[in-house]
Scaffold this active site. Structure first.
Site, PDB file in Angstrom:
ATOM      1  CG  HIS A  46      14.032  14.088 -25.189  1.00  0.00           C
ATOM      2  ND1 HIS A  46      14.802  13.875 -26.308  1.00  0.00           N
ATOM      3  CD2 HIS A  46      13.801  15.431 -25.149  1.00  0.00           C
ATOM      4  CE1 HIS A  46      15.032  15.025 -26.920  1.00  0.00           C
ATOM      5  NE2 HIS A  46      14.434  15.984 -26.238  1.00  0.00           N
ATOM      6  CG  MET A  71      17.726  22.606 -27.213  1.00  0.00           C
ATOM      7  SD  MET A  71      16.021  22.628 -26.651  1.00  0.00           S
ATOM      8  CE  MET A  71      16.081  21.325 -25.434  1.00  0.00           C
ATOM      9  CG  ASP A 100      14.125  18.722 -23.719  1.00  0.00           C
ATOM     10  OD1 ASP A 100      14.608  18.609 -24.856  1.00  0.00           O
ATOM     11  OD2 ASP A 100      13.027  18.220 -23.391  1.00  0.00           O
ATOM     12  CG  MET A 109      16.403  24.214 -22.791  1.00  0.00           C
ATOM     13  SD  MET A 109      14.745  24.892 -22.705  1.00  0.00           S
ATOM     14  CE  MET A 109      13.793  23.494 -23.293  1.00  0.00           C
ATOM     15  CG  HIS A 142      17.311  18.216 -27.372  1.00  0.00           C
ATOM     16  ND1 HIS A 142      16.012  18.612 -27.612  1.00  0.00           N
ATOM     17  CD2 HIS A 142      18.080  18.910 -28.252  1.00  0.00           C
ATOM     18  CE1 HIS A 142      15.989  19.505 -28.585  1.00  0.00           C
ATOM     19  NE2 HIS A 142      17.233  19.709 -28.988  1.00  0.00           N
ATOM     20  CB  SER A 167      10.272  15.644 -23.239  1.00  0.00           C
ATOM     21  OG  SER A 167      10.849  16.797 -22.650  1.00  0.00           O
ATOM     22  CG  ASP A 198      12.028  17.286 -29.033  1.00  0.00           C
ATOM     23  OD1 ASP A 198      10.962  17.348 -28.391  1.00  0.00           O
ATOM     24  OD2 ASP A 198      13.119  17.697 -28.593  1.00  0.00           O
ATOM     25  CG  MET A 231      14.567  20.639 -32.799  1.00  0.00           C
ATOM     26  SD  MET A 231      14.103  19.770 -31.306  1.00  0.00           S
ATOM     27  CE  MET A 231      12.821  20.822 -30.633  1.00  0.00           C
TER      28      MET A 231
HETATM   29  C1  DX5 Z   1      11.524  21.739 -26.700  1.00  0.00           C
HETATM   30  C2  DX5 Z   1      12.088  20.437 -26.210  1.00  0.00           C
HETATM   31  C3  DX5 Z   1      11.145  19.323 -26.211  1.00  0.00           C
HETATM   32  C4  DX5 Z   1       9.910  19.521 -25.369  1.00  0.00           C
HETATM   33  C5  DX5 Z   1       8.796  18.841 -26.086  1.00  0.00           C
HETATM   34  O1  DX5 Z   1      12.551  22.600 -26.971  1.00  0.00           O
HETATM   35  O2  DX5 Z   1      13.192  20.043 -27.022  1.00  0.00           O
HETATM   36  O3  DX5 Z   1      11.777  18.084 -25.909  1.00  0.00           O
HETATM   37  O4  DX5 Z   1      10.006  19.019 -24.073  1.00  0.00           O
HETATM   38  O5  DX5 Z   1       7.612  19.128 -25.452  1.00  0.00           O
HETATM   39  P1  DX5 Z   1       6.190  18.824 -26.098  1.00  0.00           P
HETATM   40  O6  DX5 Z   1       6.151  17.344 -26.364  1.00  0.00           O
HETATM   41  O7  DX5 Z   1       5.252  19.274 -25.056  1.00  0.00           O
HETATM   42  O8  DX5 Z   1       6.125  19.625 -27.359  1.00  0.00           O
HETATM   43 ZN    ZN Z   2      14.003  18.002 -26.716  1.00  0.00          ZN
END
Ligand code: DX5
Ligand code: ZN
Length: 221
Positions: free
Chosen positions: A33, A68, A35, A37, A66, A8, A175, A137
């Site tokens: 990956h 979010m 993320d 948000m 991903h 990620s 994840d 998740m």
């Molecule tokens: C959290 C993200 C993850 C995050 C995971 O909402 O979707 O992808 O980066 O981070 P770690 O591996 O540190 O839990």
């Molecule tokens: Zn993620």
């Protein structure tokens, strides 16, 4: 089925993003990956379309995006055009899941459905014939570096046995809170793609961390 690590980029040092990507590529990383948000679906804001465009011009590896974000159906074309390969939408964020997954497919991308820790895997059943991947998740989405929620392995197990029974072929990705202690549990439950942010990018040498993960993968391949 081969086991894949999807680091990620949320935990990357964004002043050295290109450098860190090249290091991970040299270690054989196949997926990245990303993320996204929006501060509404989750209480945090991260990166978005312009960054994905830059990444697309920089790496030929799979961009595992991903989303979010609330009502992801509004942005599918934009994320596809930016160069995403896999587009993960949250079942909790989307009111037209089937239509949105089909749209991702029509745009030539891989549709994936994501569930938060408190959502049962059973809610994904109506859509499993439409997806290439289900993302489970294992922390509440929004932040890196949180602790793994053990009960989410039930979602992995449910999805794995449903896949076997119904002769389906979707990948199961996990994840959140994945590190060398939690990865074996996830793999045993049926995960074949593991996201890891802080365990790869925030603790010393990236090469050493990836080697540790690969060592664990070897036992499950
Ligand atoms: C959290 C993200 C993850 C995050 C995971 O909402 O979707 O992808 O980066 O981070 P770690 O591996 O540190 O839990
Ligand atoms: Zn993620």
């Amino acid at each position: 089925m081969s086991l894949i690590l999807s680091p990620s980029l949320l935990s990357a040092d964004f002043t050295k993003l290109g450098e860190q990507i090249r290091i991970m590529e040299k270690c054989g990383t196949k997926y990245f990956h990303v993320d996204v948000m929006d501060g509404i679906f989750v209480p945090n804001i991260s990166i978005g379309i312009p960054v994905i465009k830059s990444l697309r011009g920089f790496t030929d590896r799979v961009l595992d995006v991903h989303l979010m974000i609330d009502r992801p159906e509004r942005y599918i074309e934009a994320f596809a055009n930016a160069g995403s390969d896999i587009i993960n939408i949250h079942i909790e964020a989307c009111s037209c899941v089937e239509e949105t997954l089909k749209k991702i497919r029509e745009l030539g991308k891989s549709p994936a459905l994501t569930i938060k820790p408190k959502t049962s895997w059973k809610e994904t059943i109506p859509y499993l014939h439409l997806v290439d991947m289900v993302l489970v998740m294992s922390v509440e989405p929004g932040f890196g570096g949180q602790s793994f929620i053990e009960s989410t392995l039930e979602n992995v197990k449910g999805l794995y046995s449903y896949k076997q029974k119904n002769d389906l072929s979707y990948d199961i990705e996990i994840d959140g809170g994945i590190n060398k202690d939690t990865l074996p549990k996830a793999l045993e439950a049926g995960v074949n793609i593991a996201v890891a942010g802080s365990a790869i990018l925030s603790k010393g040498s990236i090469e050493d961390r990836i080697a540790e993960f690969n060592e664990i993968f070897k036992h499950y391949e």
